[in-house]
Design an enzyme around this catalytic site. Structure first.
Site, short mmCIF file in Angstrom:
data_model
loop_
_atom_site.label_atom_id
_atom_site.label_comp_id
_atom_site.label_asym_id
_atom_site.label_seq_id
_atom_site.Cartn_x
_atom_site.Cartn_y
_atom_site.Cartn_z
N CYS A 107 43.49 -13.78 66.20
CA CYS A 107 44.73 -13.17 65.72
C CYS A 107 44.64 -12.86 64.23
CB CYS A 107 45.91 -14.10 65.97
SG CYS A 107 46.10 -14.63 67.67
N GLU B 199 53.93 -15.44 68.75
CA GLU B 199 52.91 -15.00 67.78
C GLU B 199 52.15 -13.84 68.40
OE1 GLU B 199 49.42 -14.32 66.30
OE2 GLU B 199 48.97 -16.36 66.95
#
Length: 574
Positions: free
Chosen positions: A359, A325
Site C-alpha cells: 500500500c 485503508e
C-alpha cells in the site's frame, strides 16, 4: 509510564472499593472488567535466513510441504465446515499452473448463517474476562513466533509471491507484533479511570464493552499480517467477526484460522467465509446487526460498501463504524541537497520490493534537474542487478504480481508509457505471463505531473519520475497534494534544515505516514502507526495506541454510596 499521581489514585480506588464492599452493595463493576496482568512488549526480531541456519532449514521444509499439495479449504462457521458447488483455486503467482489451494465461495445463506452464529457466540465471548482474552492472544503470538513461523512464511511466499525477507517481515514479524502490541494497548486503556474526588462517597469507573453487533472483516492479499489483524484483533475487546479473506491469500489466511482454532479459540467468534465480494458485501450491509466494517482494499470497493451502509442506515440497530485503508500514490520528493545514493537505493526498495504491491510503495518521484543525471544512472544500474524470479529462490529480489487481473492492469500502464508523448521508459518495460505473472521493474520518466501514470494508483512494479527545474523546487513541492487524490505515505530527501522545516508544513496534508531521508515503505507496529486520509482511507492508525478504541464501546459507571435525601440546595435556605 504511569505517574505517581495515577498510582496514588488507583490505590485510593482499590481502598475505597474494599471499604465499600463492607456495605450492603459494593461496586457493580467487577475487577475482571478493569484489570489485565502487567506485561511489556518489544518488536519481534527479523530472522536472517542465512544458508544452513535453523530458520532457513525449517522454511525450506515448509516450502516443500506446501508446494507439493493442493489443500482443500472449507468455509467454517461456528467450527463446522461447509462446501458449495462454487469451487475456486489459488495458484502460485510465479507458476500459475500449480494450484496450492482449493476453496469454496459461500452462498448468501451461509453468510447469513455466519452472522447468526457469530451473534450467538458473542454472548459467551463477551463474558470472558479481558485478561483471559489477552493471555490467549499472547499464547498464539508466541506460537506464531516459534512452531508456526516457517509455515506462515511458506504459505505467504507460495500463495502471495513474497520473497523470504518480505514474508518474514509480514507473516511472521508484523502479525506477531499486531497481536502483542494490540493486547498491550488494550491493557493500557484500562489504566485510565475517571476522577473520583472521594471514592468512598462516589466511585467513577470506565469499562470497555464490545460493539453492539458483528464486525465484517474484508481483508487483502498483500499482507498476511493485515488479514490476521483485521479478522482477530477486534476479538480482544469482545467482538465477533465474519472474515472474508482474499481469494489470492486463502492458504496463509486459513492457516491463521487453524492456529487460533488449535489454540482453543472458541467456535463462532471468528467465522471463515471465502466469498464472492458482492455476495458477502450485500449480505452483511443488509443485516440490522452490522456494527462495523474493517476493510483493506481498493477505493471502489470501499466506496461501494460505504454507499451500501448509507442506503441501509435506517435498518440498522445502531450506526456502523467504517474503518478502511485503500492504498496510495506514494511519493519521494528529492531536494537538490539530497544524497543521491540514498535516494537511489531507497526508491528501488520502496518501488519494487514485493513487486510494488505494498500500500505504501513509492509510485512517483520528484527529482531536481541538477541531480537527475546521477540519479537516473543509479536507478538504471541498480534495476539491471535485480533478479526477477521464483519467490522461493533465495536470491530473488522480486517475483510475480498476484494474478491475471493485476498483470493486465500493470502491463496496460506500461503500454501507455510506451505510447504517450509525455512518457519515456527509462528501464524495464517488459512483461511475460507464460509461466508466472512476471513484470520487469519499470522506471518511467514523464514530462508532466498531470499524466495519468503519475496520478493513478498502479499497484505494481512501476515508478514514474518527474524532473523539475531546481528554481521551481518550492512550487513543485506545494503542488504535490494536487497531483493525486491519495494521501497514504510520502518521503522527503533533503539536507537543508530550513527547506525541510518548511516542507514538513507544506506536505502535512499529503500523507498519513511521512518519512524524512527514508523510503515510503516499512512501517513497523508500535513505531510508525500506519494509515492515511483522503482516498487512502480513514486513517485509523493500525499499530498504534488509538486503534483498539475503534473496537470498543466505552461505558462510564457512576456509583454513589452516600444516599441523597435532600431535594433543595443550601443557598435556597437563606
Amino acid at each position: 509510564m504511569i505517574s505517581a499521581t495515577q498510582v496514588l489514585l488507583k490505590a485510593d480506588i482499590v481502598k475505597a472499593v474494599s471499604q465499600i464492599a463492607k456495605r450492603a452493595i459494593a461496586s457493580v463493576v467487577p475487577k475482571t472488567d478493569l484489570e489485565v496482568s502487567e506485561f511489556q512488549v518489544v518488536n519481534e526480531p527479523i530472522l536472517g535466513y542465512m544458508p544452513g541456519s535453523q530458520e532457513r532449514t525449517a522454511l525450506e521444509a515448509s516450502l516443500a510441504k506446501y508446494s507439493g499439495e493442493c489443500e482443500d479449504i472449507p468455509i467454517v462457521i461456528g467450527g463446522k465446515e461447509y462446501r458449495t458447488d462454487n469451487v475456486q483455486y489459488q495458484v502460485m503467482p510465479h507458476d500459475h499452473s500449480k494450484k496450492i489451494a482449493k476453496f469454496y465461495w459461500a452462498t448468501p445463506e451461509l453468510v447469513h448463517k455466519g452472522i447468526t452464529t457469530a451473534m450467538a457466540a458473542k454472548a459467551d465471548w463477551e463474558r470472558v474476562p479481558i485478561d483471559e482474552k489477552v493471555q490467549m492472544f499472547l499464547k498464539v503470538s508466541d506460537q506464531m513466533a516459534d512452531i508456526y513461523r516457517a509455515d506462515l512464511n511458506a504459505t505467504t511466499m507460495l500463495g502471495q509471491g513474497k520473497t523470504i525477507i518480505q514474508a518474514e517481515i509480514d507473516a511472521a514479524c508484523e502479525m506477531i507484533d499486531f497481536f502483542r502490541f494490540n493486547c498491550f494497548f488494550a491493557k493500557e486503556l484500562m489504566k485510565y479511570q475517571p476522577i473520583s474526588e472521594d471514592p468512598a462517597t462516589t466511585l467513577n469507573l470506565l469499562r470497555y464493552r464490545a460493539l453492539e453487533g458483528f464486525i465484517a472483516s474484508v481483508t487483502p492479499f498483500n499482507f498476511t499480517a493485515i488479514a490476521g489483524n483485521l479478522a482477530y484483533t477486534p476479538c480482544v475487546m469482545g467482538n465477533v467477526t465474519l472474515w472474508k479473506p482474499s481469494d489470492t491469500a486463502i492458504l496463509s489466511n486459513y492457516l491463521i484460522y487453524k492456529i487460533f482454532r488449535d489454540a482453543g479459540f472458541p467456535d463462532g467468534v471468528v467465522n471463515f467465509l471465502p466469498s464472492d465480494g458482492p455476495v458477502f458485501g450485500k449480505t452483511v450491509t443488509a443485516h440490522q446487526d452490522l456494527a462495523a466494517i474493517s476493510f483493506t482494499g481498493s477505493v471502489p470497493t470501499f466506496q461501494w460498501l460505504w454507499k451500501a451502509v448509507g442506503e441501509n442506515l435506517q435498518n440498522y440497530s445502531g450506526f456502523p463504524k467504517l474503518i478502511g485503508e485503500c492504498g496510495g500514490k506514494n511519493y519521494h520528493f528529492v531536494h537538490p541537497t539530497a544524497e543521491v545514493k540514498s535516494v537511489v537505493a531507497s526508491t528501488i526498495r520502496s518501488a519494487f520490493e514485493y513487486q510494488g504491491q505494498k500500500c505504501s510503495a513509492c509510485s512517483r518521484v520528484y527529482v531536481p534537474e541538477s541531480l537527475w543525471g546521477e540519479i537516473k544512472e543509479g536507478l538504471i544500474e541498480t534495476q539491471k542487478s535485480l533478479k526477477v524470479g521464483s519467490a522461493t529462490d533465495a536470491d530473488t529480489f522480486m517475483s510475480a504480481v498476484i494474478d491475471r487481473k493485476a498483470f493486465d492492469r500493470i502491463s496496460g500502464y506500461i503500454e501507455h508509457a510506451k505510447s504517450s508523448p509525455n512518457c519515456t521508459i527509462v528501464a524495464g518495460g517488459g512483461y511475460d505471463d507464460s509461466v508466472g505473472y512476471f513484470i520487469e521493474p519499470t522506471i518511467v520518466q514523464t514530462t508532466t505531473p498531470t499524466d495519468r501514470i503519475f496520478q493513478e494508483e498502479i499497484f505494481g512494479p512501476l515508478v514514474t519520475v518527474y524532473v523539475y527545474p531546481d528554481k521551481d523546487c518550492m512550487s513543485t513541492l506545494e503542488a504535490v497534494i494536487s497531483h493525486s487524490p491519495f494521501a497514504l505515505t510520502g518521503a522527503l530527501y533533503c539536507h537543508d534544515q530550513d527547506f525541510a522545516d518548511k516542507a514538513a508544513v507544506k506536505l502535512r496534508g499529503t500523507c498519513g505516514n511521512f518519512y524524512v531521508n527514508d523510503k515510503s515503505t516499512g512501517s513497523v507496529v508500535g513505531q510508525q502507526p500506519f494509515g492515511g486520509a483522503r482516498l487512502s482511507g480513514t486513517n485509523d492508525k493500525a499499530g498504534g495506541p488509538h486503534y483498539m478504541l475503534k473496537w470498543a464501546s466505552p461505558q462510564a459507571v457512576k456509583q454513589t454510596f452516600v444516599p441523597l435525601h435532600q431535594v433543595g440546595y443550601p443557598y435556597m435556605q437563606q
